[in-house]
Enzyme design. Structure first.
Site, PDB file in Angstrom:
ATOM      1  N   CYS A   1       2.727  -3.586   3.926  1.00  0.00           N
ATOM      2  CA  CYS A   1       1.952  -2.396   4.310  1.00  0.00           C
ATOM      3  C   CYS A   1       2.655  -1.809   5.527  1.00  0.00           C
ATOM      4  CB  CYS A   1       0.471  -2.717   4.543  1.00  0.00           C
ATOM      5  SG  CYS A   1       0.090  -3.786   5.945  1.00  0.00           S
TER       6      CYS A   1
ATOM      7  N   HIS B   1       4.931 -32.135   8.101  1.00  0.00           N
ATOM      8  CA  HIS B   1       4.478 -30.762   7.878  1.00  0.00           C
ATOM      9  C   HIS B   1       3.451 -30.704   6.740  1.00  0.00           C
ATOM     10  CE1 HIS B   1       7.449 -29.575  10.733  1.00  0.00           C
ATOM     11  NE2 HIS B   1       8.413 -30.121  10.011  1.00  0.00           N
TER      12      HIS B   1
ATOM     13  N   HIS C   1       8.155 -25.237   7.248  1.00  0.00           N
ATOM     14  CA  HIS C   1       7.102 -25.979   7.955  1.00  0.00           C
ATOM     15  C   HIS C   1       5.693 -25.665   7.455  1.00  0.00           C
ATOM     16  CE1 HIS C   1       9.587 -27.059  11.813  1.00  0.00           C
ATOM     17  NE2 HIS C   1      10.185 -27.419  10.687  1.00  0.00           N
TER      18      HIS C   1
ATOM     19  N   ASP D   1       0.865  -1.181   0.000  1.00  0.00           N
ATOM     20  CA  ASP D   1       0.000   0.000   0.000  1.00  0.00           C
ATOM     21  C   ASP D   1       0.902   1.231   0.000  1.00  0.00           C
ATOM     22  OD1 ASP D   1       0.834   0.376   2.615  1.00  0.00           O
ATOM     23  OD2 ASP D   1      -1.163   0.232   3.518  1.00  0.00           O
TER      24      ASP D   1
ATOM     25  N   THR E   1       2.219  -2.228   8.828  1.00  0.00           N
ATOM     26  CA  THR E   1       2.550  -3.268   9.810  1.00  0.00           C
ATOM     27  C   THR E   1       2.764  -4.633   9.172  1.00  0.00           C
ATOM     28  OG1 THR E   1       0.213  -3.795  10.039  1.00  0.00           O
ATOM     29  CG2 THR E   1       1.127  -2.167  11.589  1.00  0.00           C
TER      30      THR E   1
HETATM   31  C1  RB5 Z   1      -2.038   2.488   6.538  1.00  0.00           C
HETATM   32  O1  RB5 Z   1      -1.902   3.669   7.234  1.00  0.00           O
HETATM   33  C2  RB5 Z   1      -1.923   1.299   7.474  1.00  0.00           C
HETATM   34  O2  RB5 Z   1      -3.087   1.124   8.177  1.00  0.00           O
HETATM   35  C3  RB5 Z   1      -1.572   0.068   6.692  1.00  0.00           C
HETATM   36  O3  RB5 Z   1      -0.400   0.259   5.983  1.00  0.00           O
HETATM   37  C4  RB5 Z   1      -1.337  -1.220   7.467  1.00  0.00           C
HETATM   38  O4  RB5 Z   1      -0.439  -1.030   8.496  1.00  0.00           O
HETATM   39  C5  RB5 Z   1      -2.516  -1.965   7.874  1.00  0.00           C
HETATM   40  O5  RB5 Z   1      -2.450  -3.094   8.378  1.00  0.00           O
END
Ligand code: RB5
Length: 146
Positions: free
Chosen positions: A69, A137, A102, A12, A71
């Site tokens: 993204c 596995h 695995h 993203d 996180t």
């Molecule tokens: C975008 O700001 C953020 O929410 C996205 O990149 C991500 O971390 C969502 O899981």
């Protein structure tokens, strides 16, 4: 077993720079990189990009995928909704190796706001060089699929 050396990348808006660094790195390892964007930092929705990358893997067009993204969590959740996708978020090389060995993961998710570029590229290396061990596995992965 890897069926081809095509790998899809997507992210993203929070991860454009890291995705481009990963693309450059992977290309030096002999992989054909299919980077499906986005190309600008304009705010977008990670489920769109996670699904698009996952469909490239599920169809067999690409053997593996890496999605990113902020996180790594949201885009991973979206990708895992596509049948046949096994995607894990990794912040360390041990996990990146193990999800291949695995869990026979076919996609890796990274958090651009969690790991720096150096760690991210090490995680990518661990993911790409590990191989599924099969055996007991495989039984467990079959259970996930069922
Ligand atoms: C975008 O700001 C953020 O929410 C996205 O990149 C991500 O971390 C969502 O899981």
């Amino acid at each position: 077993m890897t069926i081809n050396k095509r790998i899809v990348l997507s992210s993203d808006h929070a991860a454009i720079d890291l995705r481009q660094a990963v693309a450059k790195h992977i290309a030096t390892l002999g992989w054909e990189v299919v980077d499906i964007g986005p190309t600008t930092t304009e705010s977008t929705h990670y489920p769109i990009h996670g699904k698009a990358a996952a469909e490239r893997v599920a169809s067999g067009d690409c053997a593996l995928g890496i999605i990113i993204c902020g996180t790594g969590q949201g885009i991973m959740m979206a990708a895992n909704k596509v049948e046949g996708i096994r995607c894990g978020v990794c912040t360390d090389t041990f996990s990146a190796r193990m999800i291949r060995q695995h869990n026979n993961a076919n996609m890796l998710s990274l958090g651009a706001r969690v790991v720096g570029e150096g760690i991210a590229l090490d995680i990518v290396d661990a993911f790409l060089t590990a191989e599924f061990e099969g055996g007991r596995h495989a039984t467990r992965v079959d259970m996930i699929e069922a």
